[in-house]
Design a protein around this motif. Structure first.
Motif, PDB file in Angstrom:
ATOM      1  N   GLY A 100      -0.191  13.506  -0.373  1.00 25.86           N
ATOM      2  CA  GLY A 100       0.366  14.029   0.679  1.00 25.86           C
ATOM      3  C   GLY A 100       1.776  14.508   0.736  1.00 25.86           C
ATOM      4  N   SER A 101       2.353  14.961   2.000  1.00 26.30           N
ATOM      5  CA  SER A 101       3.891  15.073   2.064  1.00 26.30           C
ATOM      6  C   SER A 101       4.821  14.009   2.264  1.00 26.30           C
ATOM      7  CB  SER A 101       4.225  16.239   3.139  1.00 26.30           C
ATOM      8  OG  SER A 101       5.407  16.599   3.057  1.00 26.30           O
ATOM      9  N   GLU A 102       4.302  13.211   3.286  1.00 28.61           N
ATOM     10  CA  GLU A 102       4.966  11.964   3.695  1.00 28.61           C
ATOM     11  C   GLU A 102       3.992  10.897   3.534  1.00 28.61           C
ATOM     12  OE1 GLU A 102       7.034  11.738   7.388  1.00 28.61           O
ATOM     13  OE2 GLU A 102       7.711  14.026   7.137  1.00 28.61           O
ATOM     14  N   ILE A 103       4.187   9.761   2.743  1.00 28.77           N
ATOM     15  CA  ILE A 103       3.130   8.597   2.461  1.00 28.77           C
ATOM     16  C   ILE A 103       4.025   7.563   2.769  1.00 28.77           C
ATOM     17  CG2 ILE A 103       1.557   7.478   0.783  1.00 28.77           C
ATOM     18  CD1 ILE A 103       1.521  10.275  -0.725  1.00 28.77           C
ATOM     19  N   THR A 104       3.609   6.654   3.547  1.00 26.34           N
ATOM     20  CA  THR A 104       4.313   5.497   3.886  1.00 26.34           C
ATOM     21  C   THR A 104       3.091   4.298   3.964  1.00 26.34           C
ATOM     22  OG1 THR A 104       5.934   6.367   5.249  1.00 26.34           O
ATOM     23  CG2 THR A 104       5.737   4.010   5.622  1.00 26.34           C
ATOM     24  N   ILE A 105       3.496   3.272   2.920  1.00 29.56           N
ATOM     25  CA  ILE A 105       2.296   2.344   3.039  1.00 29.56           C
ATOM     26  C   ILE A 105       3.474   0.816   3.154  1.00 29.56           C
ATOM     27  CG2 ILE A 105       0.713   0.686   1.704  1.00 29.56           C
ATOM     28  CD1 ILE A 105       0.141   3.091   0.139  1.00 29.56           C
ATOM     29  N   LYS A 106       3.465   0.118   4.449  1.00 24.83           N
ATOM     30  CA  LYS A 106       4.353  -0.806   4.483  1.00 24.83           C
ATOM     31  C   LYS A 106       3.820  -1.761   5.864  1.00 24.83           C
ATOM     32  CE  LYS A 106       7.970   1.137   7.054  1.00 24.83           C
ATOM     33  NZ  LYS A 106       9.470   1.141   7.212  1.00 24.83           N
ATOM     34  N   ASN A 107       4.259  -2.704   5.947  1.00 22.50           N
ATOM     35  CA  ASN A 107       3.945  -3.763   7.013  1.00 22.50           C
ATOM     36  C   ASN A 107       5.073  -3.178   8.367  1.00 22.50           C
ATOM     37  OD1 ASN A 107       2.080  -5.502   6.122  1.00 22.50           O
ATOM     38  ND2 ASN A 107       3.836  -6.320   4.674  1.00 22.50           N
ATOM     39  N   THR A 108       4.527  -3.374   9.405  1.00 19.64           N
ATOM     40  CA  THR A 108       5.466  -3.032  10.598  1.00 19.64           C
ATOM     41  C   THR A 108       5.704  -4.458  11.383  1.00 19.64           C
ATOM     42  OG1 THR A 108       3.259  -2.749  11.996  1.00 19.64           O
ATOM     43  CG2 THR A 108       4.098  -0.983  10.837  1.00 19.64           C
ATOM     44  N   GLY A 109       6.780  -4.205  12.082  1.00 17.89           N
ATOM     45  CA  GLY A 109       7.583  -5.529  12.678  1.00 17.89           C
ATOM     46  C   GLY A 109       8.132  -6.665  11.865  1.00 17.89           C
ATOM     47  N   TRP A 110       8.886  -7.481  12.252  1.00 16.99           N
ATOM     48  CA  TRP A 110       9.417  -8.626  11.571  1.00 16.99           C
ATOM     49  C   TRP A 110       8.379  -9.823  11.216  1.00 16.99           C
ATOM     50  CZ3 TRP A 110      14.390  -7.916  10.311  1.00 16.99           C
ATOM     51  CH2 TRP A 110      14.998  -6.814  11.063  1.00 16.99           C
ATOM     52  N   ILE A 111       7.155  -9.933  11.809  1.00 26.00           N
ATOM     53  CA  ILE A 111       6.578 -11.077  11.489  1.00 26.00           C
ATOM     54  C   ILE A 111       5.077 -10.330  11.062  1.00 26.00           C
ATOM     55  CG2 ILE A 111       4.958 -13.025  12.427  1.00 26.00           C
ATOM     56  CD1 ILE A 111       7.004 -13.094  14.689  1.00 26.00           C
ATOM     57  N   LYS A 112       4.907 -11.024   9.685  1.00 21.62           N
ATOM     58  CA  LYS A 112       3.340 -10.536   9.068  1.00 21.62           C
ATOM     59  C   LYS A 112       2.321 -11.242   9.566  1.00 21.62           C
ATOM     60  CE  LYS A 112       5.463  -8.975   4.576  1.00 21.62           C
ATOM     61  NZ  LYS A 112       5.768  -9.345   3.261  1.00 21.62           N
ATOM     62  N   ILE A 113       1.413 -10.682  10.462  1.00 22.29           N
ATOM     63  CA  ILE A 113       0.349 -11.573  10.969  1.00 22.29           C
ATOM     64  C   ILE A 113      -0.512 -11.515  10.003  1.00 22.29           C
ATOM     65  CG2 ILE A 113      -1.451 -11.458  12.688  1.00 22.29           C
ATOM     66  CD1 ILE A 113       0.447  -9.946  14.422  1.00 22.29           C
ATOM     67  N   VAL A 114      -0.870 -10.658   9.212  1.00 24.38           N
ATOM     68  CA  VAL A 114      -1.906 -10.500   8.011  1.00 24.38           C
ATOM     69  C   VAL A 114      -1.220 -10.022   6.948  1.00 24.38           C
ATOM     70  CG1 VAL A 114      -4.179  -9.947   7.357  1.00 24.38           C
ATOM     71  CG2 VAL A 114      -3.822 -10.760   9.744  1.00 24.38           C
ATOM     72  N   ASP A 115      -1.360 -10.652   5.617  1.00 27.41           N
ATOM     73  CA  ASP A 115      -0.847 -10.063   4.413  1.00 27.41           C
ATOM     74  C   ASP A 115      -2.118  -9.099   3.877  1.00 27.41           C
ATOM     75  OD1 ASP A 115       1.631 -11.084   4.446  1.00 27.41           O
ATOM     76  OD2 ASP A 115       0.958 -13.050   3.605  1.00 27.41           O
TER      77      ASP A 115
END
Length: 267
Positions: free
Chosen positions: A191-206
């Motif tokens: 793809g043109s833009e690919i983002t794989i990352k958690n959102t927010g400060w707290i990781k609810i589920v890894d």
């Protein structure tokens, strides 16, 4: 259209022809092709011909042996489609199985279970339940918060996932955003833009995303394992394990990630 309704309360059959509204509250069988406005199945309905109309609503059990063409298909019970399906909108809160290709011209919302033995073409699809497509998925926009399994390729404009994703072929979209949840396996990502990352400060589920090849212009990765990452500007956040990175612009790698080989291909 004929100006009368047809209702089956016990056991009954419906001949081929044009109708107004059809309501099945018992056990009903159609014996040929049907044109109608609305079909409502609250019992058991079996349709042995093509069906064309405005709305189909299934609250019981139904089986369609041939093609259907409607504006809206709404499933709260169990539905099996053996022919092709063409509809403007699809809503699944129960179980939906199709043996052939399905085309949804506007909007599909999957809250229950959907299994398609062939492909799906849909403008916008939202998956809150479970969806399995055993061939290709073509879309404009997709929003996954449940789980989706595509055996073929998955191609469109905008792909967003906060659920679990399995794509055995290529996931291709102009913009791809994935919030890792559980273990998502995608053979190749482009793809043109690919983002794989958690959102927010707290990781609810890894979660983790596993892929053999990720290729794009701008790539941001977190909690990702991949054999080859190839792009222009590449950012590797924490939790990644990458065998090889090829880049033509900039590369940033977090100390909490592992990269085997970094290759700059600037001219």
């Amino acid at each position: 259209m004929k100006d009368y309704d047809t209702k089956i309360l016990g056991d009954g059959s419906i001949g081929a022809g044009k109708y107004n509204n059809i309501k099945i509250m018992g056990n009903g069988t159609s014996l040929g092709n049907i044109e109608c406005i609305d079909i409502s199945v609250m019992g058991d309905g079996e349709f042995k011909g093509k069906v064309e109309g405005r709305n189909i609503k299934v609250m019981g059990n139904s089986i369609f042996h041939y093609d259907i063409k409607v504006e809206e298909l709404k499933i709260l019970g169990d539905t099996t489609l053996k022919g092709k399906g063409s509809m403007t909108s699809l809503k699944v809160k129960g179980d939906f199985t199709s043996n052939k290709d399905v085309e949804v011209k506007e909007y599909a919302k999957i809250l229950g279970d959907m299994t398609l033995e062939e492909g799906l073409v849909c403008k916008y699809i939202k998956v809150l339940g479970d969806a399995t497509i055993k061939k290709n998925l073509l879309f404009d926009e997709i929003d996954v918060k449940g789980s989706i399994n595509v055996v073929g390729n998955c191609e469109g404009n905008y792909f967003y996932s906060k659920g679990e994703v399995i794509v055995e072929g290529l996931l291709s979209a102009d913009r791809i955003e994935i919030v890792p949840k559980g273990l998502s396996k995608i053979e190749e990502i482009g793809g043109s833009e690919i983002t794989i990352k958690n959102t927010g400060w707290i990781k609810i589920v890894d979660g983790m995303v596993s892929s053999k090849l990720i290729e794009g212009d701008t790539i941001i990765l977190q909690n990702t394992t991949c054999n080859i990452v190839r792009g222009h500007n590449v950012t590797i956040l924490d939790g990644c394990s990458i065998d090889k990175i090829e880049y033509t612009g900039t590369l940033k790698v977090d100390k909490k990630s592992k990269v085997g080989e970094e290759i700059c291909l600037k001219n």
